[in-house]
Design a protein around this motif. Structure first.
Motif, short mmCIF file in Angstrom:
data_model
loop_
_atom_site.label_atom_id
_atom_site.label_comp_id
_atom_site.label_asym_id
_atom_site.label_seq_id
_atom_site.Cartn_x
_atom_site.Cartn_y
_atom_site.Cartn_z
N GLU A 193 0.83 -1.20 0.00
CA GLU A 193 0.00 0.00 0.00
C GLU A 193 0.86 1.26 0.00
OE1 GLU A 193 -3.45 2.05 2.79
OE2 GLU A 193 -3.30 -0.13 2.69
N ALA A 194 1.89 1.28 0.82
CA ALA A 194 2.79 2.43 0.86
C ALA A 194 3.56 2.58 -0.45
CB ALA A 194 3.76 2.30 2.03
N PHE A 195 3.92 1.45 -1.06
CA PHE A 195 4.68 1.51 -2.31
C PHE A 195 3.91 2.21 -3.42
CE2 PHE A 195 6.20 -0.10 -6.37
CZ PHE A 195 7.58 -0.03 -6.22
N VAL A 196 2.62 1.91 -3.52
CA VAL A 196 1.84 2.47 -4.63
C VAL A 196 1.32 3.87 -4.34
CG1 VAL A 196 1.13 0.16 -5.34
CG2 VAL A 196 -0.39 1.51 -3.90
N ALA A 197 1.40 4.32 -3.09
CA ALA A 197 0.73 5.55 -2.69
C ALA A 197 1.15 6.76 -3.52
CB ALA A 197 0.97 5.82 -1.20
N GLY A 247 -8.73 -2.39 -5.24
CA GLY A 247 -7.79 -3.29 -4.59
C GLY A 247 -6.34 -2.89 -4.78
N ILE A 248 -5.96 -2.57 -6.01
CA ILE A 248 -4.54 -2.29 -6.25
C ILE A 248 -4.09 -1.00 -5.57
CG2 ILE A 248 -4.45 -3.61 -8.39
CD1 ILE A 248 -4.62 -0.99 -9.95
N ALA A 249 -5.03 -0.07 -5.32
CA ALA A 249 -4.67 1.13 -4.58
C ALA A 249 -4.26 0.79 -3.15
CB ALA A 249 -5.85 2.10 -4.56
N ARG A 250 -4.62 -0.39 -2.69
CA ARG A 250 -4.27 -0.88 -1.36
C ARG A 250 -3.20 -1.97 -1.42
NH1 ARG A 250 -8.93 1.23 -1.89
NH2 ARG A 250 -9.99 2.27 -0.15
N GLY A 251 -2.63 -2.16 -2.60
CA GLY A 251 -1.61 -3.19 -2.76
C GLY A 251 -2.19 -4.59 -2.77
N GLU A 252 -3.48 -4.71 -3.12
CA GLU A 252 -4.16 -6.01 -3.10
C GLU A 252 -4.46 -6.48 -4.52
OE1 GLU A 252 -7.66 -5.17 -0.88
OE2 GLU A 252 -6.59 -4.77 1.00
#
Length: 381
Positions: A193-197, A247-252
């Motif tokens: 999650e932090a990586f994509v933020a 989902g991907i905004a949360r790294g999921e």
């Protein structure tokens, strides 16, 4: 290349073992060959090493299929019109594609993958996902497996590959871009999650230029912006793709690595910086799209029986037209001709065109005669 992400990463072993978790964390590797077509040409012709190389046609309506890293420093990219590439790099060296060679090298690379896992999802000749949660060979981590695979590729083919390692496909693909060329990067559990933020949404695999532009218009520019949007709002604007974006905004990303996943279509679309108003402009754009789509079809050794034209006007009104054949499309010329014929009833234009696209579907391997036609055409590129 991704950069300046404010995340502190754990040691790579964290990607493989989390104490106290009831289920094993998935271990996904995304392998991406470095400038694959161009690197093969430089390997086989040492005179090309160190020089800017483009694989493709150099003619006015040609398209760059691949660019060496030397060419990329000048801004040359795959799918770029050859005239634009030549303008950016006047000393660019064009070489014709040799897809039979690329396919043979790709088979070598996939044989290396198969030593470690049967769960392989090819995306193209030069990239694939591997699920190594339960590898065939005992290794301490997915990181170690990725290192071994890259070393084997280098030793057995003379080419370099980059790798991304994470706990899902979306993050693994992002990670493989992070240390290109000839490197690898890990996004461990808890860091997604932090990586994509802070990353622009346009860098996310699965969000194309048109969708990124729509997100930007809604004030969604980064992963953090996307994460702040409630799911109902995303559904209203992006339909069935909304849960994936949420989902991907949360790294999921729960998508499995799909072995022998059948491809349903091959297509390409372009959103123009300035709306097109004249028939010659539209025909030229269709020619470039046909080049790109047919190159992708040939790369995958596929063709299709249905051709679809997509057109979006300046007011965002969208039209699609399709034509189906008994046999797969035989060559690039037939693909372009079909698209032009479907466009003709829409002329003269009543308003500007902001987007055009061509898609080939009902995919199948072309017959032997069609394969010979493909190869002879490509030999003349």
């Amino acid at each position: 290349m991704l950069c300046h992400v404010p995340v502190v990463f754990l040691k790579t072993a964290a990607c493989d073992n989390l104490c106290g978790m009831s289920q094993p964390v998935r271990r996904i590797i995304h392998i991406d060959m470095d400038a694959f077509y161009a690197s093969v040409e430089q390997r086989d012709n040492p005179a090309l090493k160190g020089h800017p190389v483009a694989v493709g046609r150099s003619q006015e309506r040609g398209v760059v299929a691949a660019a060496s890293y030397e060419a990329r420093t000048f801004g040359v990219r795959s799918a770029m019109p050859s005239v634009v590439a030549r303008r950016k790099c006047p000393h660019l060296i064009f070489v014709p594609p040799r897809f039979d060679v690329y396919r043979a090298v790709s088979a070598q690379i996939h044989a290396i993958f198969a030593r470690y896992t049967p769960l392989i999802q090819p995306l193209s000749l030069d990239e694939a996902y591997l699920d190594v949660t339960n590898p065939l060979l005992p290794r301490p981590s997915a990181t170690a497996i990725a290192q071994e695979i890259r070393a084997a590729i280098k030793e057995e083919t003379g080419l370099t590959a980059s790798a991304g390692i994470s706990y899902n496909k979306f993050l693994a693909k992002l990670a493989s871009d992070y240390r290109k060329p000839d490197g690898q990067f890990v996004i461990p559990p808890g860091a997604g999650e932090a990586f994509v933020a802070e990353l622009p949404v346009g860098t996310f695999h699965g969000i194309g230029p048109a969708t990124a532009a729509r997100m930007n218009a809604l004030g969604i520019h980064t992963g953090a912006d996307l994460r702040r949007q409630p799911l109902p709002l995303l559904i209203r604007h992006f339909g069935k793709a909304a849960p994936f974006y949420h989902g991907i905004a949360r790294g999921e990303d729960l998508r499995p690595v799909e072995v022998n996943r059948p491809r349903k279509s091959i297509g390409k679309e372009t959103t123009f910086q300035n709306d097109l108003h004249h028939t010659p402009e539209l025909h030229n754009a269709l020619g470039l799209l046909a080049d790109s789509v047919w190159m992708a079809c040939t790369k995958r050794h596929l063709s299709g029986r249905t051709v679809t034209l997509k057109l979006r006007y300046s007011d965002f009104t969208q039209l699609t037209r399709s034509k189906s054949f008994t046999d797969p499309v035989q060559n690039r010329g037939q693909l372009e001709e079909t698209a032009v014929l479907m466009l003709s009833p829409l002329l003269p234009l009543v308003r500007g065109v902001r987007l055009l696209g061509i898609t080939v579907s009902s995919l199948d391997a072309p017959n032997a005669a069609a394969q010979e036609t493909q190869l002879s055409l490509l030999a003349g590129l």
